[in-house]
Write a protein that holds these residues in place. Structure first.
Motif, PDB file in Angstrom:
ATOM      1  N   ALA A 597      30.929  42.947  42.581  1.00 29.55           N
ATOM      2  CA  ALA A 597      32.051  43.802  42.980  1.00 29.55           C
ATOM      3  C   ALA A 597      33.084  43.049  43.798  1.00 29.55           C
ATOM      4  N   ASP A 598      32.664  41.988  44.486  1.00 25.66           N
ATOM      5  CA  ASP A 598      33.596  41.184  45.290  1.00 25.66           C
ATOM      6  C   ASP A 598      34.065  39.933  44.559  1.00 25.66           C
ATOM      7  N   ARG A 599      33.654  39.812  43.341  1.00 25.97           N
ATOM      8  CA  ARG A 599      33.936  38.581  42.578  1.00 25.97           C
ATOM      9  C   ARG A 599      34.199  38.993  41.131  1.00 25.97           C
ATOM     10  N   GLU A 600      35.329  39.657  40.915  1.00 24.41           N
ATOM     11  CA  GLU A 600      35.648  40.249  39.607  1.00 24.41           C
ATOM     12  C   GLU A 600      36.378  39.286  38.691  1.00 24.41           C
ATOM     13  N   LEU A 601      37.100  38.309  39.275  1.00 21.87           N
ATOM     14  CA  LEU A 601      37.964  37.441  38.478  1.00 21.87           C
ATOM     15  C   LEU A 601      37.748  35.993  38.896  1.00 21.87           C
ATOM     16  N   ALA A 700      51.538  34.098  34.085  1.00 16.18           N
ATOM     17  CA  ALA A 700      50.110  33.955  34.373  1.00 16.18           C
ATOM     18  C   ALA A 700      49.740  34.665  35.665  1.00 16.18           C
ATOM     19  N   GLN A 701      50.572  34.467  36.709  1.00 17.42           N
ATOM     20  CA  GLN A 701      50.269  35.117  37.990  1.00 17.42           C
ATOM     21  C   GLN A 701      50.383  36.631  37.880  1.00 17.42           C
ATOM     22  N   ALA A 702      51.401  37.103  37.178  1.00 16.52           N
ATOM     23  CA  ALA A 702      51.578  38.550  37.032  1.00 16.52           C
ATOM     24  C   ALA A 702      50.407  39.170  36.272  1.00 16.52           C
ATOM     25  N   ILE A 703      49.922  38.476  35.236  1.00 17.83           N
ATOM     26  CA  ILE A 703      48.769  38.975  34.460  1.00 17.83           C
ATOM     27  C   ILE A 703      47.521  39.030  35.335  1.00 17.83           C
ATOM     28  N   ILE A 704      47.307  37.965  36.119  1.00 16.32           N
ATOM     29  CA  ILE A 704      46.145  37.937  37.011  1.00 16.32           C
ATOM     30  C   ILE A 704      46.199  39.091  38.001  1.00 16.32           C
ATOM     31  N   GLU A 705      47.374  39.295  38.595  1.00 14.48           N
ATOM     32  CA  GLU A 705      47.518  40.371  39.574  1.00 14.48           C
ATOM     33  C   GLU A 705      47.305  41.740  38.942  1.00 14.48           C
ATOM     34  N   TYR A 706      47.836  41.929  37.724  1.00  8.82           N
ATOM     35  CA  TYR A 706      47.698  43.222  37.049  1.00  8.82           C
ATOM     36  C   TYR A 706      46.224  43.525  36.756  1.00  8.82           C
ATOM     37  N   ILE A 707      45.509  42.539  36.237  1.00  2.74           N
ATOM     38  CA  ILE A 707      44.090  42.741  35.938  1.00  2.74           C
ATOM     39  C   ILE A 707      43.320  43.010  37.221  1.00  2.74           C
ATOM     40  N   HIS A 708      43.636  42.250  38.269  1.00  2.00           N
ATOM     41  CA  HIS A 708      42.938  42.394  39.550  1.00  2.00           C
ATOM     42  C   HIS A 708      43.185  43.758  40.182  1.00  2.00           C
ATOM     43  N   ASN A 709      44.443  44.194  40.154  1.00  2.00           N
ATOM     44  CA  ASN A 709      44.812  45.420  40.867  1.00  2.00           C
ATOM     45  C   ASN A 709      44.679  46.686  40.034  1.00  2.00           C
ATOM     46  N   ARG A 710      44.860  46.583  38.720  1.00  2.00           N
ATOM     47  CA  ARG A 710      44.884  47.782  37.870  1.00  2.00           C
ATOM     48  C   ARG A 710      43.644  47.910  36.986  1.00  2.00           C
ATOM     49  N   THR A 711      43.355  46.871  36.223  1.00  2.00           N
ATOM     50  CA  THR A 711      42.306  46.976  35.205  1.00  2.00           C
ATOM     51  C   THR A 711      40.914  46.912  35.795  1.00  2.00           C
ATOM     52  N   GLY A 712      40.665  45.901  36.614  1.00  2.00           N
ATOM     53  CA  GLY A 712      39.356  45.756  37.238  1.00  2.00           C
ATOM     54  C   GLY A 712      38.288  45.210  36.325  1.00  2.00           C
ATOM     55  N   ALA A 713      38.660  44.685  35.152  1.00  2.00           N
ATOM     56  CA  ALA A 713      37.668  44.147  34.216  1.00  2.00           C
ATOM     57  C   ALA A 713      37.146  42.801  34.712  1.00  2.00           C
ATOM     58  N   ASP A 729      43.545  33.377  48.280  1.00  2.00           N
ATOM     59  CA  ASP A 729      43.793  33.854  49.640  1.00  2.00           C
ATOM     60  C   ASP A 729      44.465  35.224  49.649  1.00  2.00           C
ATOM     61  N   GLU A 730      45.043  35.612  48.499  1.00  2.58           N
ATOM     62  CA  GLU A 730      45.807  36.853  48.459  1.00  2.58           C
ATOM     63  C   GLU A 730      45.094  37.977  47.710  1.00  2.58           C
ATOM     64  N   LEU A 731      44.269  37.628  46.746  1.00  2.00           N
ATOM     65  CA  LEU A 731      43.559  38.628  45.945  1.00  2.00           C
ATOM     66  C   LEU A 731      42.076  38.576  46.295  1.00  2.00           C
ATOM     67  N   SER A 732      41.579  39.654  46.871  1.00  2.51           N
ATOM     68  CA  SER A 732      40.243  39.647  47.474  1.00  2.51           C
ATOM     69  C   SER A 732      39.114  39.431  46.473  1.00  2.51           C
ATOM     70  N   LYS A 733      39.313  39.832  45.205  1.00  2.00           N
ATOM     71  CA  LYS A 733      38.231  39.747  44.230  1.00  2.00           C
ATOM     72  C   LYS A 733      38.368  38.558  43.296  1.00  2.00           C
ATOM     73  N   LEU A 734      39.333  37.669  43.587  1.00  2.00           N
ATOM     74  CA  LEU A 734      39.520  36.458  42.778  1.00  2.00           C
ATOM     75  C   LEU A 734      38.869  35.271  43.480  1.00  2.00           C
ATOM     76  N   LYS A 735      38.134  34.468  42.721  1.00  2.00           N
ATOM     77  CA  LYS A 735      37.505  33.283  43.275  1.00  2.00           C
ATOM     78  C   LYS A 735      37.835  32.069  42.413  1.00  2.00           C
ATOM     79  N   ASN A 736      38.091  30.949  43.063  1.00  2.00           N
ATOM     80  CA  ASN A 736      38.356  29.705  42.353  1.00  2.00           C
ATOM     81  C   ASN A 736      37.050  28.999  42.002  1.00  2.00           C
ATOM     82  N   VAL A 737      36.964  28.546  40.772  1.00  2.00           N
ATOM     83  CA  VAL A 737      35.885  27.643  40.366  1.00  2.00           C
ATOM     84  C   VAL A 737      36.520  26.542  39.533  1.00  2.00           C
ATOM     85  N   HIS A 738      35.846  25.429  39.387  1.00  2.00           N
ATOM     86  CA  HIS A 738      36.414  24.349  38.592  1.00  2.00           C
ATOM     87  C   HIS A 738      35.315  23.597  37.854  1.00  2.00           C
TER      88      HIS A 738
END
Length: 865
Positions: A597-601, A700-713, A729-738
């Motif tokens: 739930a805290d790591r959606e994207l 790309a940023q707008a799509i990420i924000e839309y999915i994060h804030n609206r879709t939740g998939a 740092d701005e989207l609570s459920k987004l995490k960086n991996v590489h």
């Protein structure tokens, strides 16, 4: 224009089947005339001739022998054409005038019943779409070779209809004459499909029983349109058609056309073949029926957890029962295609060898039942009870058909002795008659003293006694009647031989006729068992697919996944199933995936070729494997039940519809963003790379924000835009991996390992080096990159541009640039260095030349401003 009566008859018949090649029976040939002849001669590479037709001009004509027509018909149908078979329906000897002829069958891509075009592990579907209003479409599809029919209502846009049509893989589509032209265009863009017209959608008594349980008028109309087309074109009883099955799309995980293609579920993108797909990996089925069911399950994964767990338990039982499973696989090898055998029985084109195959298949069923009873699983025991051995059919065929019958059912020698009393009498007369003939030859030689005398037979003259001219004087006068004169001999017949000849020939002819009658009667008896055979086929198919899952899971060390209620993903040591198999002995680097739930994207960065796309695909394939009831490639796996999977991976122009790579990319992204729910899985790879840097990054940023804030998939988003990593740092459920990589001796080493955090660089030039671009080009790229990494502020014009070197000698062909000045980079200003730092983050080698130029130009304008 005046034509002969025969040509006039041809034209009348042709008027009723304008969209088909008309195979017009004339004696031993199927003939074609006019445009059909011209086109058929080109398609089939046969000789085009002509004939007089009663008019002044000669009529184009070509033909094929009726005994070899099947191969020519198959060629045409495989290319999307229809073929109307027009037979003589009247005895020419009794005809008054032109022999009556009628079309007895229309063979189309969606109604093939046999031949090479009918692949044993693939369904051959024909579909029907009925439009009711803007958000209401009926969709039905049928496999005539197996008799199965499914129908559903689609209450969304035409895109959903297109998606269902694509998933079915139908080769022919039945629509109304006034079907929307724009929709027809979209259908043709998506696939090579034959379109057929059927306006009658009223329900007929002939198939009313097949529609039991379907009470919606729209569903009835949709199915009836399809059935009316089948009955009208096949012109026979279709007793093997099964009861129509109604389904709803939300009963299965939705995988749209683009995602199915991108994930290469049933065929690969490049070769369009099975090898390299998930279906190729999984297919350890032993029967044709099981192979078809496996493909259906992959196309439509389940969302019903109880049904998934039921399958899992059976797979687990088969894994734990190795010896029983191996015995089961051996028995399944002996089971022929019960579904299509049933279809051929009903269709009337089954032969004696087919019935022997049916008998041998049914003999395996008691053995399968006993094996299942031994397994420690209630569901396996239940499956055992469902297996109907159809003993009556086995006994009937055992009594009637010889062990190795001929292919033809019109030449006799297929019915056993003792099956029918009159047939035995005919055979006895034939066999005894031939014995008598042999005895007659011996007697005549003894009586005449002519050792070369022989008794023979041919179809024209029948039986005869042949004597050479040198021995004619030895024959008794008045007893031998001359029958035929040869160069060196004469052939005679005697009253006794004439009498026996009539008896033998009559017995042989009647024997063959009676055998054919007995076979057709036998076929009708077997037809009565078709519903039971089809039910048996379903159980055997399921059994085959489940043992297939167990075999693959054990061989490849897969584990049983469990399902989370809180939408949590936890995959330990996950692998891409197909890539792992293709690599063979090479070690595949496994990876973890954790999302809650805290790591959606997950925002995935890393070099090209490092495995970002493979990692994303393996998550989707793991979910699909889990939801079809198979084990998954991991050491541990917990997954949510996904309602839909959307992917945007790879880039390809849609040349047919005139859409660019970027437009296709945006359309696929829109499809996911608009239709996804919080229970969906989205995979986006390099969104925004098809336009300028700032356009792409903004999208790309707008799509990420839309999915994060609206879709939740649950979303995996890979990118080379390293600027986007600040979104953590701005989207609570987004995490960086590489995906990690290291440099050794100036070369990049891909570790293919997913780690937390953002990647530090893209290694674009290293990838270019791996691709073996010219060495001087690589040196120059590094020179430019070093300059761009400086932090001084200067305009783009101050970056030195090296002029191409004029190539004069063969050994200088790899030297595209002059040697760069060694002191140039040391004199860069701070602005110049800052520009270089920005450009460093742009992976130019991943772009087209025009995209690279546009990107640099946009950056230049931005910094200059």
């Amino acid at each position: 224009m005046s034509y002969t009566p025969m040509i006039q008859q041809y034209l009348r018949v042709k008027a009723d089947c304008k969209d088909a090649f008309l195979f017009f029976r004339l004696g031993d040939f199927y003939e074609m005339f006019f445009e059909d002849a011209i086109k058929a001669s080109q398609e089939l590479e046969i000789t085009l001739t002509s004939r007089e037709g009663g008019s002044e001009e000669r009529i184009p004509m070509c033909g094929v022998p009726h005994h070899s027509a099947a191969q020519y018909i198959e060629q045409l149908v495989e290319r999307g054409y229809k073929v109307a078979i027009c037979e003589q329906t009247e005895d020419p000897k009794q005809a008054k005038g032109v022999v009556r002829r009628e079309v007895v069958q229309l063979i189309t891509p969606g109604t093939m019943m046999e031949g090479k075009g009918l692949h044993e592990k693939e369904n051959n579907y024909i579909a029907s779409i009925t439009y009711f209003d803007e958000e209401s479409f009926g969709f039905a599809y049928n496999d005539l070779s197996t008799g199965e029919t499914k129908v559903t209502m689609l209450s969304s846009s035409f895109d959903e209809v297109l998606n269902e049509l694509s998933l079915s893989g139908a080769k022919e589509l039945v629509i109304a004459a006034d079907f929307n032209n724009e929709w027809q265009r979209k259908i043709k863009e998506r696939s090579v499909m034959t379109l057929s017209i059927e306006d009658d959608c009223s329900t007929k008594e002939s198939y009313h029983s097949l529609l039991e349980g379907i009470n919606q008028d729209k569903l009835l109309q949709t199915t009836s349109r399809l059935f009316n087309y089948l009955y009208r074109t096949q012109k026979r009883s279709l007793d093997h058609l099964q009861k129509v099955s109604m389904y709803q799309t939300h009963q299965y995980m939705k995988i749209d056309y683009f995602s199915k293609r991108n994930l290469e579920l049933t065929e690969t993108i490049r070769s369009k073949g099975k090898k390299g797909s998930l279906l190729w990996l999984l297919d350890e089925t032993k029967t044709a029926m099981g192979g078809r069911l496996l493909k259906q399950w992959i196309d439509r994964p389940l969302v019903d957890e109880n049904e998934i767990i039921r399958r899992q338990k059976l797979v687990e039982t088969f894994i734990m029962s190795f010896f029983e499973r191996e015995e089961l696989r051996e028995r399944l090898k002996e089971v022929y295609d019960l579904e299509r055998l049933s279809g051929r029985v009903a269709f009337g084109n089954v032969n004696a060898r087919d019935l022997v195959q049916l008998q041998r298949s049914l003999l395996q069923i008691p053995l399968l039942k006993e094996l299942l009873k031994k397994l420690p699983n209630e569901e396996a025991n239940r499956l055992s009870e469902q297996l109907d051995a159809c003993e009556e059919v086995v006994d009937l065929l055992d009594q009637a058909i010889v062990e190795n019958p001929p292919l033809s059912i019109k030449d006799g020698n297929m019915i056993k002795d003792g099956y029918h009393a009159l047939l035995d009498q005919y055979r006895d007369a034939t066999r005894n008659g031939k014995t008598w003939i042999a005895q007659l030859e011996r007697q005549e030689r003894e009586k005449t003293g002519i050792k070369s005398l022989k008794v023979g037979y041919n179809r024209v003259f029948g039986y005869y006694i042949e004597v050479t001219r040198a021995n004619l004087h030895l024959l008794e006068e008045g007893r031998y009647e001359r029958k035929q004169t040869l160069t060196n001999a004469e052939r005679f017949i005697t009253p006794e031989l004439k009498e026996k000849e009539a008896l033998i020939l009559q017995a042989e002819e009647k024997s063959v006729e009676l055998e054919y009658e007995l076979f057709t009667a036998l076929r009708e008896q077997v037809k009565g068992f078709i519903p039971r055979l089809q039910t048996l086929a379903k159980s055997v198919s399921e059994l085959d697919v489940l043992q297939c899952f167990a075999t693959v899971s054990e061989e490849r060390y897969y584990v049983k996944p469990s399902f989370s209620k809180d939408r949590r993903i936890m995959i330990k040591d996950g692998r891409h199933p197909v890539v792992e198999k293709v690599m063979n002995a090479q070690e595949y680097v496994p990876n973890e995936c954790y999302m809650d739930a805290d790591r959606e994207l997950l925002l995935i960065t890393g070099p090209n070729m490092s495995g970002k796309s493979t990692y994303m695909r393996q998550i989707a394939l793991t979910a699909i494997l889990a939801q079809i009831g198979c084990y998954v490639p991991a050491s541990e796996a917990i997954l949510p039940l996904f309602d839909q999977v959307f992917t945007r991976i790879g880039a390809a122009d849609d040349l047919i519809s005139g859409q660019s790579t970027f437009m296709v990319e945006m359309l696929e992204a829109r499809n996911a963003i608009v239709n996804a729910t919080k229970d969906s899985l989205i995979l986006f790879d390099e969104i925004g790379r098809g336009t300028s840097t700032y356009d792409g990054m903004a999208l790309a940023q707008a799509i990420i924000e839309y999915i994060h804030n609206r879709t939740g998939a649950k979303t995996l988003f890979s990118t080379h835009y390293h600027e986007l990593t600040v979104l953590e740092d701005e989207l609570s459920k987004l995490k960086n991996v590489h995906v990690s990589a290291i440099e050794q001796n100036g070369k990049v080493v891909f570790l293919h390992k997913i780690k937390e955090g953002a990647a530090d660089k893209s290694y674009g030039i290293h990838v270019a080096q791996l691709a073996e671009l010219p060495e001087e080009l690589i040196i120059r790229a590094n020179e430019i990159l070093t300059g761009l990494e400086q932090k001084d502020e200067v305009s783009m014009r101050s970056i030195p541009v090296i002029e191409p070197k004029k190539i004069e000698e063969p050994d200088a062909q790899l030297s595209f640039f002059e040697e760069p000045a060694k002191t140039k980079s040391a004199s860069l200003s701070s602005k110049e260095k800052r520009i270089i730092e920005k450009v460093k983050e742009i992976d130019i080698l991943d772009m087209t030349p025009m995209q690279a130029l546009n990107t640099l130009y946009e950056l230049h304008k931005k910094l200059k401003g």
